[in-house]
Design an enzyme around this catalytic site. Structure first.
Site, short mmCIF file in Angstrom:
data_model
loop_
_atom_site.label_atom_id
_atom_site.label_comp_id
_atom_site.label_asym_id
_atom_site.label_seq_id
_atom_site.Cartn_x
_atom_site.Cartn_y
_atom_site.Cartn_z
N THR A 131 -46.09 -82.78 -25.55
CA THR A 131 -47.47 -82.37 -25.74
C THR A 131 -48.42 -83.23 -24.90
O THR A 131 -48.10 -84.38 -24.58
CB THR A 131 -47.85 -82.53 -27.24
OG1 THR A 131 -49.26 -82.47 -27.38
CG2 THR A 131 -47.39 -83.87 -27.79
N ASP A 132 -49.59 -82.68 -24.60
CA ASP A 132 -50.60 -83.49 -23.89
C ASP A 132 -51.20 -84.56 -24.80
O ASP A 132 -51.87 -85.48 -24.34
CB ASP A 132 -51.71 -82.60 -23.32
CG ASP A 132 -52.46 -81.78 -24.37
OD1 ASP A 132 -52.06 -81.81 -25.56
OD2 ASP A 132 -53.46 -81.12 -24.01
N GLU A 133 -50.93 -84.46 -26.12
CA GLU A 133 -51.56 -85.40 -27.06
C GLU A 133 -51.04 -86.83 -26.87
O GLU A 133 -51.67 -87.78 -27.32
CB GLU A 133 -51.38 -84.91 -28.51
CG GLU A 133 -51.92 -83.49 -28.67
CD GLU A 133 -52.04 -82.98 -30.10
OE1 GLU A 133 -52.15 -83.79 -31.03
OE2 GLU A 133 -52.04 -81.74 -30.27
N TYR A 156 -48.57 -88.00 -35.26
CA TYR A 156 -47.84 -86.95 -34.53
C TYR A 156 -47.67 -87.34 -33.06
O TYR A 156 -46.55 -87.35 -32.53
CB TYR A 156 -48.59 -85.60 -34.63
CG TYR A 156 -48.12 -84.57 -33.62
CD1 TYR A 156 -46.82 -84.05 -33.66
CD2 TYR A 156 -48.98 -84.11 -32.60
CE1 TYR A 156 -46.39 -83.11 -32.73
CE2 TYR A 156 -48.55 -83.17 -31.67
CZ TYR A 156 -47.26 -82.67 -31.74
OH TYR A 156 -46.83 -81.75 -30.81
N LYS A 160 -44.30 -88.19 -30.80
CA LYS A 160 -43.91 -87.45 -29.59
C LYS A 160 -43.84 -88.41 -28.39
O LYS A 160 -42.94 -88.32 -27.55
CB LYS A 160 -44.91 -86.31 -29.29
CG LYS A 160 -44.87 -85.17 -30.29
CD LYS A 160 -43.55 -84.40 -30.32
CE LYS A 160 -43.28 -83.61 -29.07
NZ LYS A 160 -42.07 -82.74 -29.24
P1 NAD Z 1 -43.38 -75.35 -34.98
O1 NAD Z 1 -43.77 -76.33 -36.05
O2 NAD Z 1 -43.93 -73.97 -35.03
O3 NAD Z 1 -41.78 -75.19 -34.97
C1 NAD Z 1 -40.93 -76.30 -35.04
C2 NAD Z 1 -39.51 -75.77 -35.29
O4 NAD Z 1 -38.64 -76.92 -35.37
C3 NAD Z 1 -39.35 -75.00 -36.60
O5 NAD Z 1 -38.58 -73.85 -36.40
C4 NAD Z 1 -38.63 -75.98 -37.51
O6 NAD Z 1 -37.83 -75.35 -38.50
C5 NAD Z 1 -37.81 -76.78 -36.52
N1 NAD Z 1 -37.48 -78.12 -37.03
C6 NAD Z 1 -38.34 -79.03 -37.57
N2 NAD Z 1 -37.66 -80.13 -37.94
C7 NAD Z 1 -36.36 -79.92 -37.61
C8 NAD Z 1 -35.18 -80.70 -37.73
N3 NAD Z 1 -35.21 -81.92 -38.30
N4 NAD Z 1 -34.02 -80.20 -37.26
C9 NAD Z 1 -33.98 -78.97 -36.69
N5 NAD Z 1 -35.06 -78.17 -36.58
C10 NAD Z 1 -36.24 -78.65 -37.02
O7 NAD Z 1 -43.70 -76.08 -33.62
P2 NAD Z 1 -44.23 -75.47 -32.24
O8 NAD Z 1 -45.70 -75.38 -32.29
O9 NAD Z 1 -43.43 -74.28 -31.90
O10 NAD Z 1 -43.85 -76.66 -31.25
C11 NAD Z 1 -42.57 -76.70 -30.63
C12 NAD Z 1 -42.51 -77.93 -29.72
O11 NAD Z 1 -43.53 -77.86 -28.75
C13 NAD Z 1 -42.71 -79.24 -30.47
O12 NAD Z 1 -41.85 -80.21 -29.91
C14 NAD Z 1 -44.16 -79.60 -30.19
O13 NAD Z 1 -44.36 -80.99 -30.22
C15 NAD Z 1 -44.33 -79.03 -28.79
N6 NAD Z 1 -45.71 -78.62 -28.42
C16 NAD Z 1 -46.43 -77.79 -29.25
C17 NAD Z 1 -47.70 -77.38 -28.85
C18 NAD Z 1 -48.52 -76.41 -29.69
O14 NAD Z 1 -49.68 -76.13 -29.36
N7 NAD Z 1 -48.00 -75.85 -30.77
C19 NAD Z 1 -48.24 -77.83 -27.64
C20 NAD Z 1 -47.46 -78.68 -26.84
C21 NAD Z 1 -46.20 -79.06 -27.24
P1 TYD Z 2 -54.77 -77.78 -34.50
O1 TYD Z 2 -54.62 -76.31 -34.39
O2 TYD Z 2 -54.31 -78.47 -35.74
O3 TYD Z 2 -54.11 -78.43 -33.20
P2 TYD Z 2 -54.19 -79.96 -32.64
O4 TYD Z 2 -54.72 -80.84 -33.72
O5 TYD Z 2 -52.77 -80.26 -32.31
O6 TYD Z 2 -55.09 -79.90 -31.43
O7 TYD Z 2 -56.31 -78.11 -34.32
C1 TYD Z 2 -57.05 -77.67 -33.19
C2 TYD Z 2 -58.44 -78.25 -33.30
O8 TYD Z 2 -59.11 -77.64 -34.42
C3 TYD Z 2 -58.45 -79.76 -33.59
O9 TYD Z 2 -59.57 -80.33 -32.91
C4 TYD Z 2 -58.67 -79.83 -35.10
C5 TYD Z 2 -59.50 -78.61 -35.39
N1 TYD Z 2 -59.29 -77.98 -36.70
C6 TYD Z 2 -60.38 -77.64 -37.50
O10 TYD Z 2 -61.56 -77.89 -37.14
N2 TYD Z 2 -60.14 -77.03 -38.70
C7 TYD Z 2 -58.89 -76.76 -39.13
O11 TYD Z 2 -58.73 -76.22 -40.26
C8 TYD Z 2 -57.78 -77.10 -38.31
C9 TYD Z 2 -56.36 -76.84 -38.73
C10 TYD Z 2 -58.02 -77.72 -37.08
#
Ligand code: NAD
Ligand code: TYD
Length: 349
Positions: A131-133, A156, A160
């Site tokens: 992630t960019d975070e 988080y 990561k």
């Molecule tokens: P998500 O929470 O929707 O899905 C995570 C998946 O991992 C789920 O299917 C869960 O069951 C599985 N999981 C969790 N713990 C586990 C374990 N101990 N063993 C096996 N499986 C397990 O997450 P996402 O949003 O799809 O993110 C996927 C990846 O991409 C993550 O690594 C996250 O850090 C990264 N990422 C997400 C975003 C975003 O905006 N959502 C952006 C950048 C990077």
């Molecule tokens: P989120 O979807 O949780 O992603 P991330 O924290 O990984 O960026 O949140 C996106 C943005 O929205 C973040 O600045 C937090 C804000 N946010 C709210 O204002 N209200 C909410 O209920 C949630 C879940 C997030």
């Protein structure tokens, strides 16, 4: 036949990656390993679950012994690692769950890969999705580049960042061939309704408050999830081994503006008077340590691999809203049970 292990494939991004690989590469065997936490849902893969080149493995990456056995049994050639705990708010209330899955789980996978591949490392690949975070929080100007120093600020992002460091350390120490990509905020179908956009879509439908943390002026860069999956495919097949790639949408929005845009789309789709959904906006206590701005400079993947986002943001948001409106059962299923209890504890205000 090549054999790719994808972890976290039942989750939001993972399900799009699994679908893309199963459909695009019929001669490659795709194994989806997932623990099926609250965020994992096999409904996300219904359309491909019968494919001959697809197999689901129900396992936890924290179980090191099971991973070693699976590598021996299935002879994976490469790993695309997405399994993670992914929600910042949950990491604030339960950081250890993030250490367990994101750090220990990743090291377990790395150990299993190195042990199984030690005699033929050159032909293997460990691709870690991040992630960019990990880069921390930006002020009004500037962008995250691949060589921006890590400065994670939430449990988080710290977990990561730690996993990213382990992946690089295994490349340096054991010559494990790796990729890491760091992507901005994804949106689209299958995202669990705890994240900002699906939470608001679900709450508008149920006439519940739309919680905006603080003043709503925090900024995120948004990318449609299928564009992220395409970038992963491109890096996997054409990236330069050992490299890091930043992936982003060139698409920054303040939270309050994106929620207002979403409200306008929802009013139109639900044939409501304009302004109806916006009335649900409720400013709530800010997230602890809330990062102000994320912005990715994705020019490396653009210039080296020719990737760019395919969708205009409003088009992607409309598609997303349409998907949630057409998949009410999916929402009902995931918002029942343990998630529901968590939701009430967090947002009863
Ligand atoms: P998500 O929470 O929707 O899905 C995570 C998946 O991992 C789920 O299917 C869960 O069951 C599985 N999981 C969790 N713990 C586990 C374990 N101990 N063993 C096996 N499986 C397990 O997450 P996402 O949003 O799809 O993110 C996927 C990846 O991409 C993550 O690594 C996250 O850090 C990264 N990422 C997400 C975003 C975003 O905006 N959502 C952006 C950048 C990077
Ligand atoms: P989120 O979807 O949780 O992603 P991330 O924290 O990984 O960026 O949140 C996106 C943005 O929205 C973040 O600045 C937090 C804000 N946010 C709210 O204002 N209200 C909410 O209920 C949630 C879940 C997030």
């Amino acid at each position: 036949m090549k054999r790719i292990l994808i972890t976290g494939g039942a989750g939001f991004i993972g399900s799009h990656v699994v679908r893309l690989f199963v459909n695009s590469y019929p001669d490659v065997q795709i194994f989806n390993l997932d623990k099926l936490t609250y965020a994992g849902n096999l409904e996300n893969l219904k359309d491909i679950e019968q494919a001959e080149n697809y197999q689901f493995i129900h396992e936890d990456i924290v179980n090191a012994d099971a991973l070693h056995q699976l590598f021996t049994e299935h002879q994976f050639d490469s790993v695309i690692h997405l399994a993670a705990e992914s929600h910042v708010d949950r990491s604030i209330s339960d950081p250890l769950a993030f250490v367990n899955t994101n750090v220990i789980g990743t090291v377990n996978l790395l150990n299993a890969a190195v042990a199984a591949w030690k005699d033929d490392l050159d032909n293997k690949l460990f691709y870690h999705i991040s992630t960019d975070e990990v880069y921390g929080s930006l002020g009004e100007t500037g962008y995250f580049l691949e060589d921006t120093a890590y400065d994670p600020k939430s449990p988080y992002s710290a977990s990561k960042a730690s996993s990213d460091h382990f992946v690089r350390a295994y490349q340096n120490t054991y010559q494990l061939p790796i990729f890491i990509s760091n992507c901005s905020n994804n949106y689209g179908p299958h995202q669990f309704p705890e994240k900002l956009l699906p939470l608001c879509i679900n709450n508008v439908q149920n006439s519940k408050p739309l919680p905006i943390y603080g003043k709503g002026d925090n900024i995120r860069d948004w990318l449609y999830v299928e564009d992220h999956a395409r970038a992963i495919d491109l890096i996997f097949h054409q990236g330069k081994k050992g490299e890091t790639y930043n992936i982003g949408g060139f698409n920054e929005w303040k939270n309050i503006d994106i929620v207002k845009l979403l409200c306008a789309i929802m009013d139109r789709k639900l044939s409501q008077d304009s302004g109806t959904s916006e009335q649900l906006i409720t400013y709530v206590t800010d997230r602890a340590g809330h990062d102000m701005r994320y912005a990715i400079d994705a020019s490396k993947i653009k210039s080296e691999l020719g990737w760019r986002p395919s969708l205009q943001f409003e088009e992607g948001l409309e598609k997303t809203v349409d998907w949630y409106l057409e998949n009410q059962t999916w929402l009902d299923n995931v918002t029942s049970g343990s998630y529901q209890q968590y939701y009430h504890k967090q947002y009863q205000q």
